[in-house]
Design a protein around this motif. Structure first.
Motif, short mmCIF file in Angstrom:
data_model
loop_
_atom_site.label_atom_id
_atom_site.label_comp_id
_atom_site.label_asym_id
_atom_site.label_seq_id
_atom_site.Cartn_x
_atom_site.Cartn_y
_atom_site.Cartn_z
N ILE A 1 0.83 -1.21 0.00
CA ILE A 1 0.00 0.00 0.00
C ILE A 1 0.86 1.25 0.00
O ILE A 1 0.50 2.26 -0.61
CB ILE A 1 -1.00 -0.01 1.18
CG1 ILE A 1 -1.96 1.18 1.09
CG2 ILE A 1 -0.31 -0.02 2.52
CD1 ILE A 1 -2.78 1.27 -0.18
N ALA A 2 2.02 1.22 0.65
CA ALA A 2 2.92 2.38 0.60
C ALA A 2 3.36 2.63 -0.83
O ALA A 2 3.39 3.79 -1.30
CB ALA A 2 4.12 2.14 1.50
N ASP A 3 3.71 1.57 -1.55
CA ASP A 3 4.14 1.72 -2.95
C ASP A 3 2.99 2.19 -3.83
O ASP A 3 3.17 3.01 -4.74
CB ASP A 3 4.70 0.40 -3.47
CG ASP A 3 6.04 0.03 -2.86
OD1 ASP A 3 6.66 0.90 -2.20
OD2 ASP A 3 6.47 -1.13 -3.01
N ALA A 4 1.79 1.66 -3.57
CA ALA A 4 0.63 2.05 -4.37
C ALA A 4 0.27 3.51 -4.16
O ALA A 4 -0.08 4.23 -5.11
CB ALA A 4 -0.56 1.15 -4.02
N CYS A 5 0.38 3.98 -2.92
CA CYS A 5 0.11 5.40 -2.65
C CYS A 5 1.09 6.28 -3.40
O CYS A 5 0.72 7.32 -3.97
CB CYS A 5 0.18 5.68 -1.14
SG CYS A 5 -1.27 5.12 -0.21
N LYS A 6 2.34 5.89 -3.39
CA LYS A 6 3.36 6.66 -4.12
C LYS A 6 3.05 6.69 -5.61
O LYS A 6 3.13 7.73 -6.26
CB LYS A 6 4.73 6.04 -3.87
CG LYS A 6 5.87 6.81 -4.51
CD LYS A 6 7.22 6.19 -4.15
CE LYS A 6 8.36 6.97 -4.79
NZ LYS A 6 9.69 6.36 -4.45
N GLU A 7 2.64 5.55 -6.17
CA GLU A 7 2.33 5.46 -7.60
C GLU A 7 1.17 6.37 -7.98
O GLU A 7 1.19 7.00 -9.04
CB GLU A 7 2.00 4.01 -7.96
CG GLU A 7 1.62 3.83 -9.42
CD GLU A 7 1.26 2.38 -9.76
OE1 GLU A 7 0.71 2.16 -10.86
OE2 GLU A 7 1.51 1.49 -8.92
N TYR A 8 0.17 6.46 -7.10
CA TYR A 8 -1.03 7.24 -7.44
C TYR A 8 -1.02 8.65 -6.84
O TYR A 8 -2.04 9.34 -6.89
CB TYR A 8 -2.28 6.47 -6.99
CG TYR A 8 -2.62 5.34 -7.92
CD1 TYR A 8 -3.40 5.54 -9.05
CD2 TYR A 8 -2.12 4.05 -7.70
CE1 TYR A 8 -3.70 4.51 -9.92
CE2 TYR A 8 -2.40 3.01 -8.56
CZ TYR A 8 -3.19 3.24 -9.67
OH TYR A 8 -3.48 2.21 -10.54
N GLY A 9 0.11 9.07 -6.31
CA GLY A 9 0.23 10.43 -5.81
C GLY A 9 -0.57 10.71 -4.56
O GLY A 9 -1.03 11.85 -4.34
N LEU A 10 -0.75 9.69 -3.72
CA LEU A 10 -1.49 9.84 -2.47
C LEU A 10 -0.53 9.89 -1.29
O LEU A 10 0.52 9.23 -1.30
CB LEU A 10 -2.44 8.66 -2.27
CG LEU A 10 -3.50 8.41 -3.35
CD1 LEU A 10 -4.19 7.09 -3.11
CD2 LEU A 10 -4.51 9.54 -3.39
N LYS A 11 -0.88 10.64 -0.27
CA LYS A 11 -0.11 10.60 0.97
C LYS A 11 -0.44 9.32 1.71
O LYS A 11 -1.53 8.76 1.58
CB LYS A 11 -0.40 11.84 1.81
CG LYS A 11 0.14 13.14 1.21
CD LYS A 11 -0.04 14.30 2.14
CE LYS A 11 0.52 15.59 1.54
NZ LYS A 11 1.98 15.52 1.35
N PHE A 12 0.52 8.87 2.53
CA PHE A 12 0.42 7.57 3.18
C PHE A 12 0.49 7.74 4.69
O PHE A 12 1.38 8.42 5.21
CB PHE A 12 1.56 6.68 2.69
CG PHE A 12 1.69 5.35 3.39
CD1 PHE A 12 0.63 4.46 3.39
CD2 PHE A 12 2.87 5.00 4.03
CE1 PHE A 12 0.75 3.23 4.03
CE2 PHE A 12 2.99 3.77 4.66
CZ PHE A 12 1.93 2.88 4.66
N GLY A 13 -0.48 7.15 5.41
CA GLY A 13 -0.51 7.23 6.86
C GLY A 13 -0.66 5.86 7.48
O GLY A 13 -1.08 4.89 6.82
#
Length: 471
Positions: free
Chosen positions: A127-139
């Motif tokens: 999920i951390a990698d997916a957030c980075k791919e889609y330009g989302l912040k990760f918490g």
């Protein structure tokens, strides 16, 4: 073009000068808190063994092999959040049962011991990698209560929990928000843990100083006091935290719901709520996904009341967001876009009873939250008037304060021009980052906003009007 660039540069310098001329009031947000507030709406994903055992709170004795999603796709989670207009995802990395969605070396109750991917998987990494791919912040949510760890309830556990935080912050990239709750029950040895909250906070800040920490009392943002997604109609971004702790020693929910006027710390509210009746996925709730009308009601009660909205969309047993939930999120986004598509105030001529030198009332209706208007220091009850060449019909009023200089407005009144006289249509309290009023369809050529009470000279950035369609 050169002349335009020079002019733009001069205006930027002028705005900075004016900001310095206005004395800040009270507790103030950090840069990270300002950026956090602008996110407004993001996704929570509650997922773990409870998803497979159909429980809300596991007891830590479940066989880790029960965790075995057959089609887990974190990119689908991130893509869904992105297409729903959300700007971040917070994942439950460890709930109270102690099961870790990452192969922590400080636990024997993790995905490493599960059947999923023969113990070689790492949900947190995906999920951390997916957030980075889609330009989302990760918490990340990490529960300090651990019903599985044999060290829980011993002097060593606080260090073990800090070690786990260090593990996450070292291995999974930038984390915009760290989510703590204050749940504190017994561990497998029958003992409760004395949490060292200051140690936990400093562990986070040592790794990433800009992370916003959530708990009942922050220090970055606070629980809103309920799980309905509803902030108080009066909502201050400030509270008093001295002498309190997350959990049983937290301030009363009523205080968390509305904040405290002149609170010593800037700790804005975050409203958490689930799209389903429970936090974890259950097949029994497949026909109980919240309606678009209900989600809009929640939006107005959270983002529209000076709070952020954290909406839980739990993964199912496949490891996917169900189609019904995904469809509802798209409908929710479409409804928000329909409501806020056309800002009718952009056509207004804006005047004010009093204006600070070089800060023009027109900034209130330019659609840009980074520009602002303020009254002189001596004027705390100015009047702002919007006049229209042709009558407009609206039913939503959006107001914003320039909160970088503090939250100031305590009360305001709204009137519309009706047959040559002003008629009151709303009388409300705080504004903060954003306040959205739901009003009956109102047709007028004039709108008047009177600040009736303020802690210091009001500093406002936006007045916007919209005509929401019928549901």
């Amino acid at each position: 073009m050169k002349r335009l660039l020079i002019t733009a540069g001069l205006l930027t310098c002028l705005a900075a000068t004016n900001a310095q001329d206005i004395a800040p009031y009270g507790a103030l947000p950090t840069k990270a808190q300002l950026e956090w507030q602008d996110l407004e709406n993001y996704m929570f994903i509650v997922f773990g063994p409870n998803t497979f055992t159909d429980k809300e709170w596991g007891d830590g004795t479940e066989d880790p092999k029960v965790f075995n999603p057959t089609q887990l796709d974190a990119r689908q989670w991130a893509r869904t959040a992105k297409e729903a207009g959300m700007k971040a995802i917070i994942i439950v990395a460890k709930h109270h049962d102690g099961f870790c969605l990452f192969p922590s070396k400080y636990s024997n109750h993790t995905v490493r011991e599960s059947a999923w991917k023969n113990g070689k998987g790492d949900v947190l990494r995906e999920i951390a990698d997916a957030c980075k791919e889609y330009g989302l912040k990760f918490g990340v949510y990490l529960s300090p209560w651990d019903r599985n760890s044999p060290d829980y309830g011993t002097p060593y556990y606080n260090q073990l929990f800090a070690n786990m935080l260090n593990e996450i912050y070292a291995g999974y990239g930038p984390i915009f928000e760290q989510w703590f709750d204050g749940a504190n029950g017994e561990g497998p040895n029958g003992k409760k843990q004395e949490y060292d909250w200051e140690f936990f906070y400093q562990t986070v800040y040592h790794n990433q100083p800009g992370t916003v920490i959530f708990s009942d009392i922050g220090p970055g943002c606070r629980w809103v006091g309920n799980e309905n997604g509803s902030a108080g109609t009066t909502n201050w971004s400030t509270i008093n935290t001295k002498g309190f702790e997350p959990g049983a020693k937290a301030p009363a929910p009523a205080i968390l719901n509305k904040g405290e006027e002149d609170g010593a710390a800037w700790v804005p509210a975050e409203s958490d709520v689930s799209i389903r009746p429970g936090w974890f996925y259950s097949p029994s709730t497949d026909n109980s996904v919240k309606s678009v009308d209900k989600l809009m009601e929640i939006y107005y009660s959270s983002v529209g009341r000076n709070s952020n909205l954290l909406l839980n969309v739990p993964s199912d047993r496949r490891g996917l967001i169900p189609a019904k939930d995904s469809l509802r999120l798209m409908e929710f986004r479409r409804m928000r876009e329909q409501v806020f598509k056309k800002n009718l105030a952009l056509n207004a001529k804006v005047t004010a009873s009093h204006s600070r030198s070089q800060l023009k009332p027109a900034s209130l209706a330019d659609g840009n939250a980074s520009t602002y208007w303020a009254s002189p220091d001596s004027v705390k009850t100015p009047v702002i008037t919007l006049n229209f060449e042709k009558a407009v019909t609206f039913n939503r009023l959006l107001l914003q304060e320039y909160i970088a200089l503090g939250q100031r407005v305590k009360a305001f009144r709204v009137e519309v021009l009706d047959h040559g006289r002003y008629k009151e249509i709303a009388n409300e309290t705080t504004i903060g980052h954003k306040r959205i009023l739901l009003l009956p369809d109102t047709k007028t050529k004039g709108l008047r906003i009177t600040i009736t009470d303020a802690k210091a000279c009001p500093v406002l950035s936006e007045v916007q009007l919209f005509k929401a369609p019928k549901s």
